[in-house]
Design an enzyme around this catalytic site. Structure first.
Site, PDB file in Angstrom:
ATOM      1  N   SER A 136       0.820  -1.200   0.000  1.00 49.72           N
ATOM      2  CA  SER A 136       0.000   0.000   0.000  1.00 49.72           C
ATOM      3  C   SER A 136       0.860   1.259   0.000  1.00 49.72           C
ATOM      4  CB  SER A 136      -0.895   0.010   1.243  1.00 49.72           C
ATOM      5  OG  SER A 136      -1.547   1.254   1.399  1.00 49.72           O
ATOM      6  N   TYR A 160      -2.455   5.544  -4.309  1.00 43.70           N
ATOM      7  CA  TYR A 160      -3.442   6.600  -4.133  1.00 43.70           C
ATOM      8  C   TYR A 160      -2.889   7.837  -4.831  1.00 43.70           C
ATOM      9  CZ  TYR A 160      -5.645   4.064  -0.200  1.00 43.70           C
ATOM     10  OH  TYR A 160      -6.297   3.155   0.592  1.00 43.70           O
ATOM     11  N   LYS A 276      -8.859  -0.498  -8.581  1.00 43.10           N
ATOM     12  CA  LYS A 276      -9.466  -1.099  -7.395  1.00 43.10           C
ATOM     13  C   LYS A 276     -10.502  -0.140  -6.801  1.00 43.10           C
ATOM     14  CE  LYS A 276      -8.160  -3.127  -2.920  1.00 43.10           C
ATOM     15  NZ  LYS A 276      -8.934  -2.249  -2.020  1.00 43.10           N
ATOM     16  N   SER A 298     -14.770  -3.874  -5.256  1.00 45.56           N
ATOM     17  CA  SER A 298     -14.414  -3.680  -3.856  1.00 45.56           C
ATOM     18  C   SER A 298     -15.120  -2.455  -3.323  1.00 45.56           C
ATOM     19  CB  SER A 298     -12.891  -3.483  -3.743  1.00 45.56           C
ATOM     20  OG  SER A 298     -12.523  -3.038  -2.452  1.00 45.56           O
ATOM     21  N   ASP A 331     -12.623  -8.309  -3.808  1.00 41.53           N
ATOM     22  CA  ASP A 331     -12.288  -8.372  -2.389  1.00 41.53           C
ATOM     23  C   ASP A 331     -13.493  -7.916  -1.577  1.00 41.53           C
ATOM     24  OD1 ASP A 331     -12.369  -5.577  -2.027  1.00 41.53           O
ATOM     25  OD2 ASP A 331     -10.205  -5.345  -1.976  1.00 41.53           O
ATOM     26  N   ILE A 334     -14.152 -11.592   2.467  1.00 33.51           N
ATOM     27  CA  ILE A 334     -13.641 -12.962   2.337  1.00 33.51           C
ATOM     28  C   ILE A 334     -13.018 -13.413   3.655  1.00 33.51           C
ATOM     29  CG2 ILE A 334     -11.888 -14.404   1.217  1.00 33.51           C
ATOM     30  CD1 ILE A 334     -12.332 -12.689  -1.314  1.00 33.51           C
TER      31      ILE A 334
END
Length: 411
Positions: A136, A160, A276, A298, A331, A334
């Site tokens: 990340s 980001y 994402k 997501s 995602d 899960i």
């Protein structure tokens, strides 16, 4: 009458084979964990409340997260019988490379706050298991150190977009130089979600000592010893920050980012590009037209917009529209290998795990992450065998029914 006799020594011998005792308390804990929920319970006992809640919590009323997990529980499997499932192949081609399992480790911030080994443990465990690790932008281990921890494996970088474009692209250039093969651009954080647990805990980077945190630390000395005797916690890719996570996001991240910015990023990234945070069919189609390599359905693990769409429910419609044009990943919610199998059956090419990985990390560092992967792998294999399939490509929508709990009211 039942005839009785004294047992003979040779009859007792098979009953007296005791398991060799495990002297390591950590290994005993991890061996006793049979599910991700078990790892979560261990993690909660061993991690201070602010750090645990940062992982465990979601936005506002945490409705999105609860619904996402419920969606996986609300399925019915449809097995076939009399199939040869003596050998099961869980590998497939994902974004131009082979992976051993249909899941990878999602980008998660502040991993060294959860446990001192942090992203290094995740990257090394992923490499050993033959699955990708995604670092990340908010990671607490540098791009270069992640590459060193997983030199022969697949490393992905999650970006980001900041208001300072030059600083954003400097990170991208470092990822290229370190051999990262995939860029995940996260697009569902124009502003910070209201993560109320963090606000109530006063969660900041670095963690602030208050009377409450000191009291909470008393039964968790190992975490504090590790925290106080290793390098100071900071963002490895950013300047130091003193404040809450939400304040950092609102100060740094750019709410003006649009599809043109994404095209600009795509033109500069030489590897695979994945977006994402996709939450509707229209955006998925537009991204397919843009030529990205994949999307991740997501809602940020329920950490941004509460009551956002449930990615698992979106999956069939999105796959139907764009599944031939790009890879559809998933995602959020899960917690088991069966969840992953259900997602693959309904068309997900790949999945990402976030909290499940961090629960393992908090429970036992690198060994805990290994245990997370072992648990999920065993559950995937067993579920496939019980469904009567031996490869991921044999999984299809006919194997799963999504049971209806929430239905839209007619407009």
């Amino acid at each position: 009458m039942v005839e009785r006799h004294l047992p003979k020594p040779r009859e007792l011998a098979p009953l007296l084979q005791f398991k060799k005792p495990e002297l390591s308390a950590k290994r005993r804990r991890l061996e006793g964990a049979l599910t991700i929920a078990d790892l979560r319970a261990i993690a909660k006992r061993r991690t201070p409340k602010a750090a645990f809640d940062y992982t465990d919590g979601a936005a506002e009323g945490e409705v999105s997260l609860a619904r996402a997990r419920q969606a996986f529980q609300d399925i019915e499997f449809h097995p076939s019988i009399l199939r040869d499932v003596s050998q099961v192949d869980t590998s497939r081609e994902v974004l131009g490379g082979r992976v051993a399992l249909p899941f990878g480790i999602a980008p998660t911030g502040f991993a060294r706050m959860m446990q001192t080994e942090g992203e290094r443990a995740g990257a090394a465990a992923a490499g050993a298991a033959g699955i990708p690790f995604c670092l990340s932008t908010m990671g607490t281990t540098s791009i270069e150190d992640v590459q060193a921890a997983n030199p022969g494996g697949r490393n992905w970088f999650q970006l980001y977009m900041w208001k300072d474009r030059d600083r954003s692209m400097a990170l991208v250039e470092r990822a290229v130089k370190s051999g990262f093969d995939t860029l995940l651009v996260t697009v569902d954080v124009p502003v910070a979600g209201a993560r109320l647990r963090d606000k109530r805990n006063g969660m900041s980077i670095p963690p602030a000592l208050t009377p409450g945190t000191v009291v909470n630390a008393i039964p968790r000395p190992a975490w504090w010893v590790n925290f106080l005797t290793t390098e100071p916690l900071a963002f490895a890719s950013l300047d130091r920050w003193s404040g809450t996570v939400g304040e950092l996001i609102d100060t740094m991240f750019d709410p003006t980012v649009d599809f043109e910015d994404l095209s600009w990023i795509k033109a500069q990234w030489p590897g695979k590009l994945v977006v994402k945070g996709v939450q509707n069919v229209a955006d998925a189609k537009r991204l397919a037209d843009l030529g990205v390599d994949g999307i991740v359905l997501s809602n940020h693990g329920g950490r941004q917009l509460d009551r956002a769409p449930i990615p698992f429910h979106l999956l069939p419609d999105v796959v139907r529209e764009v599944g031939n044009d790009l890879e559809v990943h998933l995602d959020t919610g899960i917690m088991s290998g069966a969840d992953i199998v259900a997602a693959v059956a309904l068309g997900a090419h790949f999945t990402l795990i976030g909290r499940a990985y961090l629960y393992g990390l908090m429970a036992g560092g690198r060994e805990g992450v290994d245990r997370t992967i072992e648990i999920l792998s065993a559950e995937i294999i067993r579920t496939m065998q019980l469904l009567g399939v031996s490869t991921l490509d044999e999984l299809e929508p006919a194997h799963v029914t999504q049971l209806v709990r929430l239905e839209p009211r007619p407009r």
